[in-house]
Design a protein around this motif. Structure first.
Motif, short mmCIF file in Angstrom:
data_model
loop_
_atom_site.label_atom_id
_atom_site.label_comp_id
_atom_site.label_asym_id
_atom_site.label_seq_id
_atom_site.Cartn_x
_atom_site.Cartn_y
_atom_site.Cartn_z
N LEU A 123 60.52 54.63 -16.79
CA LEU A 123 61.17 53.74 -15.62
C LEU A 123 61.80 52.66 -16.10
N ARG A 124 62.91 51.92 -15.30
CA ARG A 124 63.42 50.80 -15.82
C ARG A 124 63.23 49.75 -14.85
N GLY A 125 62.07 49.84 -14.34
CA GLY A 125 61.66 48.60 -13.35
C GLY A 125 61.64 47.28 -14.11
N ILE A 126 60.92 47.31 -15.22
CA ILE A 126 60.91 46.05 -16.20
C ILE A 126 61.81 46.15 -17.30
N ARG A 127 62.89 45.49 -17.48
CA ARG A 127 63.64 45.88 -18.39
C ARG A 127 63.22 45.71 -19.81
N ARG A 128 62.40 44.75 -20.17
CA ARG A 128 61.92 44.40 -21.45
C ARG A 128 61.03 45.67 -21.64
N THR A 129 60.17 45.90 -21.05
CA THR A 129 59.32 47.20 -21.20
C THR A 129 60.10 48.30 -21.57
N SER A 187 44.11 44.89 -20.38
CA SER A 187 45.29 45.08 -19.70
C SER A 187 46.22 45.69 -20.70
N VAL A 188 46.88 46.81 -20.75
CA VAL A 188 47.68 47.47 -21.46
C VAL A 188 48.98 47.36 -21.22
N SER A 189 49.71 47.07 -22.21
CA SER A 189 51.28 47.08 -22.47
C SER A 189 51.93 48.09 -22.76
N LEU A 190 53.15 48.41 -22.78
CA LEU A 190 53.84 49.57 -23.39
C LEU A 190 54.98 49.15 -23.97
N PRO A 191 55.30 49.76 -25.14
CA PRO A 191 54.54 51.19 -25.69
C PRO A 191 53.26 51.00 -26.53
N GLN A 192 52.67 52.08 -26.86
CA GLN A 192 51.34 51.89 -27.65
C GLN A 192 51.31 53.16 -28.58
#
Length: 264
Positions: A125-131, A173-178
């Motif tokens: 998903l492109r909701g958050i550009r940086r992620t 809290s987990v951020s992506l990618p992992q």
């Protein structure tokens, strides 16, 4: 006609000679107010060119002295030399980049059942550009080595999100990618990029087989999911015995199943 021309000449001479007429033995110009004197008014509001040039030369000399003084300033003994400082920062950066690779064997976070593969948790998903950009860059780095990756899109299946939270700790809290390599936790996008830049990632991936160039799964097109073969993606099945519609047990919340060819 001759008399008229003489009168006109007399008028002109009398008009231009007015400034030279005397009043009580003094010239008219000297008897006027000094503020109306042309020479004094000009000298009052305008300075000679020579004085302006000298002032400009003085300012230029002052500026030259200022810049020459700043160049001639020597560094104090307390300040470290710039070359040593640059070497120090490079060594610190290299140590910080090597730390994830050195701690890979001692990683406490594990993902059971993935000791023979590379697992990347990401989102499409492109909701958050940086992620999205971080997820895309990590996937492209691994694909550049042509190794097979177990890509797990948490936006396509909620079970992957729960699995990642359990592995990382439910409270954190987990951020992506992992990324997990051989069942051991490696890190996120920054760690993978650092390992790739210093060449350590290539050493880790030597143990994995290499795929053919341009390989794409014929079943799913490298999407890793296909519509459910049991319900055709509708998530509903008709139960003839109970005469009602029930939930399909094979697919996820999106009516998808994992590709049987590339996601085994």
């Amino acid at each position: 006609m001759a008399g008229l021309e003489k009168n006109a000449e007399l008028k002109k001479t009398s008009f231009f000679s007015r400034s030279m007429t005397t009043h009580h033995g003094r010239p008219v110009a000297s008897s006027l107010n000094p503020s109306l004197n042309r020479t004094t008014s000009i000298t009052k509001y305008y300075t000679p060119v020579e004085s302006v040039g000298s002032s400009l030369k003085g300012k230029v000399k002052d500026l030259c002295r200022l810049f020459e003084g700043s160049k001639s300033v020597k560094p104090s003994s307390t300040d470290p030399p710039p070359q040593k400082h640059q070497k120090l920062t490079k060594s610190v950066l290299s140590e910080s980049r090597l730390s994830p690779f050195l701690s890979l064997s001692n990683s406490v976070t594990r993902l059971p059942g993935t000791e023979d593969r590379i697992v990347v948790f990401f989102t499409s998903l492109r909701g958050i550009r940086r992620t999205y950009e971080d997820c895309y860059s990590v996937r492209m780095i691994f694909r550049g080595f042509r190794v097979w990756i177990d890509e797990r899109d948490v936006s396509m299946d909620a079970a992957y999100r729960k699995e990642l939270q359990i592995a990382m700790g439910e409270k954190s809290s987990v951020s992506l990618p992992q990324v997990f390599i051989m069942g051991k936790y490696v890190g996120g996008a920054d760690v993978i990029k650092s390992l790739f830049e210093i060449g350590e990632l290539a050493k880790i991936l030597k143990a994995f087989p290499v795929r053919e160039p341009g390989f794409v799964c014929r079943c799913c097109g490298d999407v890793r999911f296909i519509p459910c073969l049991n319900c055709s993606g509708s998530k509903k099945l008709y139960d003839e015995d109970e005469d009602r519609v029930r939930r399909c047990p094979d697919c996820n919340e999106n009516g998808l199943i994992r590709c049987p060819d590339c996601s085994s």
